[in-house]
Design a protein around this motif. Sequence first.
Motif, mmCIF file in Angstrom:
data_model
loop_
_atom_site.group_PDB
_atom_site.id
_atom_site.type_symbol
_atom_site.label_atom_id
_atom_site.label_comp_id
_atom_site.label_asym_id
_atom_site.label_seq_id
_atom_site.Cartn_x
_atom_site.Cartn_y
_atom_site.Cartn_z
ATOM 1 N N VAL A 5 0.683 -1.206 0.125
ATOM 2 C CA VAL A 5 0.186 -0.062 0.095
ATOM 3 C C VAL A 5 0.858 1.175 -0.025
ATOM 4 O O VAL A 5 1.808 1.395 0.823
ATOM 5 C CB VAL A 5 -0.863 0.104 1.286
ATOM 6 C CG1 VAL A 5 -1.754 1.162 1.150
ATOM 7 C CG2 VAL A 5 -1.880 -1.295 1.385
ATOM 8 N N VAL A 6 0.678 2.271 -0.844
ATOM 9 C CA VAL A 6 1.334 3.476 -0.922
ATOM 10 C C VAL A 6 0.449 4.390 -0.363
ATOM 11 O O VAL A 6 -0.680 4.467 -0.744
ATOM 12 C CB VAL A 6 1.768 3.804 -2.396
ATOM 13 C CG1 VAL A 6 2.269 5.114 -2.416
ATOM 14 C CG2 VAL A 6 2.870 2.888 -2.716
ATOM 15 N N VAL A 7 0.718 5.294 0.644
ATOM 16 C CA VAL A 7 0.022 6.427 1.098
ATOM 17 C C VAL A 7 0.746 7.709 0.589
ATOM 18 O O VAL A 7 1.872 7.789 0.950
ATOM 19 C CB VAL A 7 0.009 6.471 2.527
ATOM 20 C CG1 VAL A 7 -0.749 7.373 3.126
ATOM 21 C CG2 VAL A 7 -0.528 5.154 3.242
ATOM 22 N N ALA A 8 -0.135 8.317 0.013
ATOM 23 C CA ALA A 8 0.461 9.637 -0.526
ATOM 24 C C ALA A 8 -0.013 10.694 0.360
ATOM 25 O O ALA A 8 -1.130 10.910 0.277
ATOM 26 C CB ALA A 8 0.067 9.867 -1.982
ATOM 27 N N GLY A 9 0.895 11.769 1.018
ATOM 28 C CA GLY A 9 0.307 12.772 2.032
ATOM 29 C C GLY A 9 0.582 12.364 3.449
ATOM 30 O O GLY A 9 -0.132 11.392 3.682
ATOM 31 N N GLY A 10 1.496 12.858 3.959
ATOM 32 C CA GLY A 10 1.918 12.657 5.602
ATOM 33 C C GLY A 10 1.297 13.371 6.542
ATOM 34 O O GLY A 10 1.881 13.638 7.585
ATOM 35 N N GLY A 11 -0.046 13.812 6.389
ATOM 36 C CA GLY A 11 -0.606 14.852 7.342
ATOM 37 C C GLY A 11 -1.195 13.904 8.363
ATOM 38 O O GLY A 11 -0.854 12.534 8.520
ATOM 39 N N PHE A 12 -2.213 14.222 9.135
ATOM 40 C CA PHE A 12 -2.951 13.632 10.085
ATOM 41 C C PHE A 12 -3.638 12.360 9.558
ATOM 42 O O PHE A 12 -3.540 11.169 10.195
ATOM 43 C CB PHE A 12 -3.897 14.089 10.874
ATOM 44 C CG PHE A 12 -3.339 15.180 11.982
ATOM 45 C CD1 PHE A 12 -2.746 14.744 13.341
ATOM 46 C CD2 PHE A 12 -3.171 16.810 11.760
ATOM 47 C CE1 PHE A 12 -2.173 15.520 14.101
ATOM 48 C CE2 PHE A 12 -2.594 17.279 12.654
ATOM 49 C CZ PHE A 12 -2.217 17.022 13.893
ATOM 50 N N GLY A 13 -4.080 12.489 8.452
ATOM 51 C CA GLY A 13 -4.804 11.482 7.786
ATOM 52 C C GLY A 13 -3.852 10.219 7.277
ATOM 53 O O GLY A 13 -3.914 9.192 7.581
ATOM 54 N N GLY A 14 -3.004 10.693 6.467
ATOM 55 C CA GLY A 14 -2.012 9.709 5.814
ATOM 56 C C GLY A 14 -1.153 9.119 6.783
ATOM 57 O O GLY A 14 -0.878 7.812 6.602
ATOM 58 N N ALA A 15 -0.548 9.849 7.659
ATOM 59 C CA ALA A 15 0.377 9.188 8.337
ATOM 60 C C ALA A 15 -0.179 8.227 9.360
ATOM 61 O O ALA A 15 0.259 7.181 9.936
ATOM 62 C CB ALA A 15 1.352 10.428 9.320
ATOM 63 N N THR A 16 -1.454 8.688 9.627
ATOM 64 C CA THR A 16 -1.997 7.718 10.708
ATOM 65 C C THR A 16 -2.425 6.488 10.091
ATOM 66 O O THR A 16 -2.199 5.376 10.536
ATOM 67 C CB THR A 16 -3.286 8.380 11.431
ATOM 68 O OG1 THR A 16 -3.049 9.452 12.003
ATOM 69 C CG2 THR A 16 -4.033 7.553 12.126
ATOM 70 N N ALA A 17 -2.927 6.489 8.830
ATOM 71 C CA ALA A 17 -3.285 5.376 7.692
ATOM 72 C C ALA A 17 -1.902 4.323 7.696
ATOM 73 O O ALA A 17 -2.241 3.322 7.861
ATOM 74 C CB ALA A 17 -3.850 5.807 6.547
ATOM 75 N N ALA A 18 -0.893 4.988 7.546
ATOM 76 C CA ALA A 18 0.306 4.377 7.193
ATOM 77 C C ALA A 18 0.528 3.475 8.683
ATOM 78 O O ALA A 18 1.027 2.213 8.334
ATOM 79 C CB ALA A 18 1.386 5.427 6.912
#
Lengths: 186, 428
Positions: free
Chosen positions: B40-53
Amino acid sequence: MKATLFIAAVLAVSTAPALAALPGDGERMAATCAGCHGTRGASPGTHIPVIGGQSSDYVKKTMKGYKEGTRAGGVMANLSKGYSDQQIDQITEAVASWKWQNSQNARKKGKIKISASGTEVCAGCHGAKGQGTPIGPHISGQAAGYLKEALSEYRSGRRTAAEMGMVKEMTDQDFDKLVKFYSQQK
Amino acid sequence: MKRREFIKQTGIGIGVLALWGPQVFSAHAGEILPKKGRRVVVAGGGFGGATAAKYLKLIDPKLDVVLVEQRERFISCPVSNMVIGGFKEMKDITMDYKVLARKYGIKIVNAQMTGLDATAHTIETSAGKIAYDRLIVSPGIDFMYENIPGMDPQAQALFPHAMKAGDQTVQLRRELVALVPGQNVIITIPEAPYRCPPGPYERACMIAHYLKQNKKGSRLIILDANEDVVSKGKLFKAAWKDYYEGIIDYRPDSTIKKVDVATRSIVTVAAEVQGGVINIIPDQKAGLLAFQSGLVPPKRRWVPVSALSFESPIHKDVHVIGDATDGEVIGSMPKSGFVASTMGKAVAASVVAMMSGREPLPPSLANTCYSMVNEREAIYVTGVFEFDARTKKMAGVKAAGGVSPERSERLGIQAEDWARSIWSDTLG
């Protein structure tokens, strides 16, 4: 024919990667708690308590108390009303299943010396070191700010529990000793 | 620097790579980090993306998770208003992504995603192409400067929005400090929905507090395009009356018609006002990345997704979370860091399920957001959102929504704990 199918089935089973266990309903709802209480309930805060690994009965009683208004609360007074009683059971089971991790926010200055009799009154419900018993929550390694606030609230009557009646007679100095002692326990 | 040297110098083993920056790959066009297993690639490391990763790894540690983020460090929007008010410093709200690499084995690519090939299952980044099985995009927001006549690049540079914490937060703080006493400050607030509904009003408290103590005669004029304070209205207005009477001049229904750089003035239907410091928060839309990736339908501002799985109806195997999602499609929720964080956890669970042919799992979302009204006292708003199988949208549970009965120092302490906790839940 049957044999071929059997072999195919065995092959399918043996080559399929093991599926990751999916988080259950309780675990997924409880993930929300981590926003304020830290990942898997290991709160990094001074006043927001560690909840991961806390006794499920206690967490359940607390969250239902917030929901029913018998326990005064801030955001928890609202959030707890967002879940059915059954959902609260699921959430609190998940929270209790997490591993307890001591708070990083103990009262650090100076190791406290407290006579065994000084904590006897607590030990009955909370265990000799405050690690919790079926009738009292885990308080050792809890965030110091939270412990102080809890004691103060039991004394002022903002929080009520028959078992905590003895704190009514205690002074702030007594509280500080207890907070130091329990927050420093590993 | 060669790759091996890079790895050696940063002291990171091959198994747990961190911070694959453009410097490592500038010589390599084409694909980076060739995909071996399920990824899985997560693009965008804000509260949403970093938490998803992070939660992808917590649920399925064997999954290959790549986080693509252009900024080297995370700067928190929550608490950034305290920097503007002078109560916190940038270092207090700046964190790095290293723990995600070290503790969870997330591969962090310090690069900008620039395009999507949903058919080939690859994304284009400034460091090269990256292949995925499923993609989670957390694009954040961008600004619709075109809606404000006169808001050319020069005006954009002079009148910061400071709604993405970073350089503009510093700029606004610096300008406030340099303000000539007696000159006014202007904040303009766009029509909702926009990022962080109480944010501009909290900022007003922080600025007014600073003016009261440091800039005699200066006032803060709030030009709000909405008919009333969008969030925590009674609580903010009570604080303004009790603490900032004569300093805050709140003007609802005040949409900007024009800005003028030469005279430092803003024209609304009702008036023309001038300011020594001008903080223009424009209308907002999904982050540029969402548009570049073809995730926004024509004439729309936000990204439609399934409220159950956050999967795009346009691109299969692509999920979108956070402020960029379309409230009209998934159900109205505040565009907050906390909601984005719960979306990150929900999408992580559904993505792991869907990658193994199982059904997505109903999300359980929530909001908890504190605002400071001075350096010590805070107020809050809460919400719990559940999936409604009938409307296929998220719906707020009425009893769980609401604001604090009053402001208090106790809540100010909790606000600080809240920030520590959500930062650690996102990055730690």
